[in-house]
Design a protein around this motif. Structure first.
Motif, mmCIF file in Angstrom:
data_model
loop_
_atom_site.group_PDB
_atom_site.id
_atom_site.type_symbol
_atom_site.label_atom_id
_atom_site.label_comp_id
_atom_site.label_asym_id
_atom_site.label_seq_id
_atom_site.Cartn_x
_atom_site.Cartn_y
_atom_site.Cartn_z
ATOM 1 N N ILE A 14 0.697 -1.038 0.291
ATOM 2 C CA ILE A 14 0.537 0.012 -0.264
ATOM 3 C C ILE A 14 0.628 1.388 -0.047
ATOM 4 O O ILE A 14 0.458 2.402 -0.752
ATOM 5 N N TRP A 15 2.223 1.066 1.160
ATOM 6 C CA TRP A 15 2.554 2.342 0.800
ATOM 7 C C TRP A 15 3.229 2.370 -0.484
ATOM 8 O O TRP A 15 3.597 3.923 -0.628
ATOM 9 N N LEU A 16 3.861 1.497 -1.012
ATOM 10 C CA LEU A 16 4.982 1.192 -2.344
ATOM 11 C C LEU A 16 3.858 2.935 -3.041
ATOM 12 O O LEU A 16 4.581 2.601 -3.978
ATOM 13 N N ALA A 17 2.970 2.156 -3.212
ATOM 14 C CA ALA A 17 1.910 2.176 -4.515
ATOM 15 C C ALA A 17 1.286 3.903 -3.717
ATOM 16 O O ALA A 17 0.919 4.425 -4.800
ATOM 17 N N GLN A 56 9.616 8.919 5.916
ATOM 18 C CA GLN A 56 9.818 8.471 7.260
ATOM 19 C C GLN A 56 9.356 8.535 8.149
ATOM 20 O O GLN A 56 10.405 7.916 9.220
ATOM 21 N N LEU A 57 8.539 8.669 8.234
ATOM 22 C CA LEU A 57 8.012 8.363 9.813
ATOM 23 C C LEU A 57 7.075 6.686 9.536
ATOM 24 O O LEU A 57 7.522 5.770 10.150
ATOM 25 N N ILE A 58 6.289 5.613 8.484
ATOM 26 C CA ILE A 58 6.461 4.738 7.880
ATOM 27 C C ILE A 58 7.487 3.699 7.589
ATOM 28 O O ILE A 58 7.461 2.685 8.468
ATOM 29 N N GLY A 59 8.570 4.103 7.081
ATOM 30 C CA GLY A 59 9.122 3.397 7.061
ATOM 31 C C GLY A 59 10.166 2.323 7.587
ATOM 32 O O GLY A 59 10.111 1.505 8.237
ATOM 33 N N PRO A 60 10.679 3.423 9.039
ATOM 34 C CA PRO A 60 10.904 2.464 10.668
ATOM 35 C C PRO A 60 10.102 1.217 10.507
ATOM 36 O O PRO A 60 10.591 0.247 11.138
ATOM 37 N N LEU A 61 8.575 1.717 10.460
ATOM 38 C CA LEU A 61 7.910 1.071 11.007
ATOM 39 C C LEU A 61 7.444 -0.840 10.352
ATOM 40 O O LEU A 61 8.393 -1.294 11.334
ATOM 41 N N LEU A 62 8.206 -0.929 8.654
ATOM 42 C CA LEU A 62 7.689 -1.615 8.231
ATOM 43 C C LEU A 62 9.090 -2.342 8.539
ATOM 44 O O LEU A 62 9.366 -3.501 8.239
ATOM 45 N N PHE A 63 10.334 -1.907 8.449
ATOM 46 C CA PHE A 63 11.517 -1.743 8.482
ATOM 47 C C PHE A 63 11.995 -2.538 9.899
ATOM 48 O O PHE A 63 12.578 -4.153 10.125
ATOM 49 N N ASN A 64 11.473 -2.395 10.936
ATOM 50 C CA ASN A 64 11.456 -2.969 12.518
ATOM 51 C C ASN A 64 10.443 -4.168 12.253
ATOM 52 O O ASN A 64 11.177 -5.335 12.625
ATOM 53 N N THR A 65 9.700 -4.171 11.730
ATOM 54 C CA THR A 65 8.382 -5.690 11.137
ATOM 55 C C THR A 65 9.369 -6.001 10.349
ATOM 56 O O THR A 65 9.171 -7.822 10.064
ATOM 57 N N MET A 66 9.551 -6.110 9.153
ATOM 58 C CA MET A 66 9.834 -7.223 8.180
ATOM 59 C C MET A 66 11.332 -7.302 8.057
ATOM 60 O O MET A 66 11.562 -8.612 7.583
ATOM 61 N N ILE A 67 12.180 -6.532 9.163
ATOM 62 C CA ILE A 67 13.212 -7.056 8.705
ATOM 63 C C ILE A 67 14.143 -7.581 9.948
ATOM 64 O O ILE A 67 14.821 -8.408 10.197
ATOM 65 N N VAL A 68 13.819 -7.162 11.353
ATOM 66 C CA VAL A 68 14.868 -7.232 11.919
ATOM 67 C C VAL A 68 14.072 -7.824 13.335
ATOM 68 O O VAL A 68 14.307 -7.857 14.719
#
Length: 217
Positions: free
Chosen positions: A119-122, A180-192
């Protein structure tokens, strides 16, 4: 004697609710279930008319009774997987409203991280899954606008307040702020695999406002 007529309700198919064929409800549910499953498994490109009709067992002609094109079908599938976040109530400070949105978004991402990322990429125009066919690209543009209307609008209004007001804030500024706000949330959940708890979300918002926020916040 006065006769009262019950008002008819339209379900989007053009048929009043009291005369609607229940098979239409079943076929719509089957189509949406199939489209949502394909979206979860394969992303936007996986939700084709052929794939959805094959998986649902619903005829193409029936699909078009519910959804005029694949963009409308995709928009409905997104909403089935991840309902839009409601706009925060008026009256709070921009910081409080932004924090509420970020906390709600963190819960959505935890519930369906892949769909939230799509959704956010789109909405940012960054999806690499752009179709080559001109007609499909037009439908994708319509889909993107539908997604923006459903998922981005609450953020856009609050971010404009946080960044200092409409006159000096561009659409590009809003896109960057959202990333800048949503990126860290996705990074937390999907990467680390780190939780987006209230402490993290509060720090994220406060750090963002320290750098970018209006002095009046």
């Amino acid at each position: 004697m006065t006769t009262h007529t019950r008002p008819s309700r339209d379900d989007g198919t053009g048929a009043p609710a009291e005369r609607r064929d229940p098979r239409l409800d079943r076929s719509r549910t089957a189509l949406l279930d199939a489209a949502a499953a394909l979206l979860s498994e394969s992303g936007i490109r996986g939700v084709t008319i052929e794939a959805v009709t094959s998986r649902s067992g619903v005829a193409r002609s029936t699909l078009y009774r519910h959804f005029p094109n694949s963009g409308e079908l995709l928009a409905a599938a997104f909403q089935q997987l991840l309902p839009p976040i409601p706009a925060p109530p008026e009256g709070g400070t921009p910081r409080d409203r932004l924090l509420g949105l970020v906390l709600d978004q963190a819960q959505q991402i935890e519930h369906a991280p892949t769909t939230a990322a799509a959704i956010w990429l789109a909405t940012s125009g960054l999806s690499a899954e752009l179709p080559a066919d001109p007609v499909e690209r037009t439908q994708f543009a319509v889909l993107r606008q539908r997604i923006i209307d459903r998922y981005r609008k609450p953020f856009d209004a609050v971010l404009r307040d946080c960044l200092g007001g409409v006159p000096r804030v561009t659409a590009g500024d809003i896109d960057l702020a959202a990333a800048q706000l949503i990126g860290p949330l996705l990074f937390n959940t999907m990467i680390v695999k780190r939780p987006n708890d209230r402490e993290f979300c509060t720090r994220l918002v406060d750090d963002f406002l320290t750098v970018h926020g209006s002095p009046t916040i």
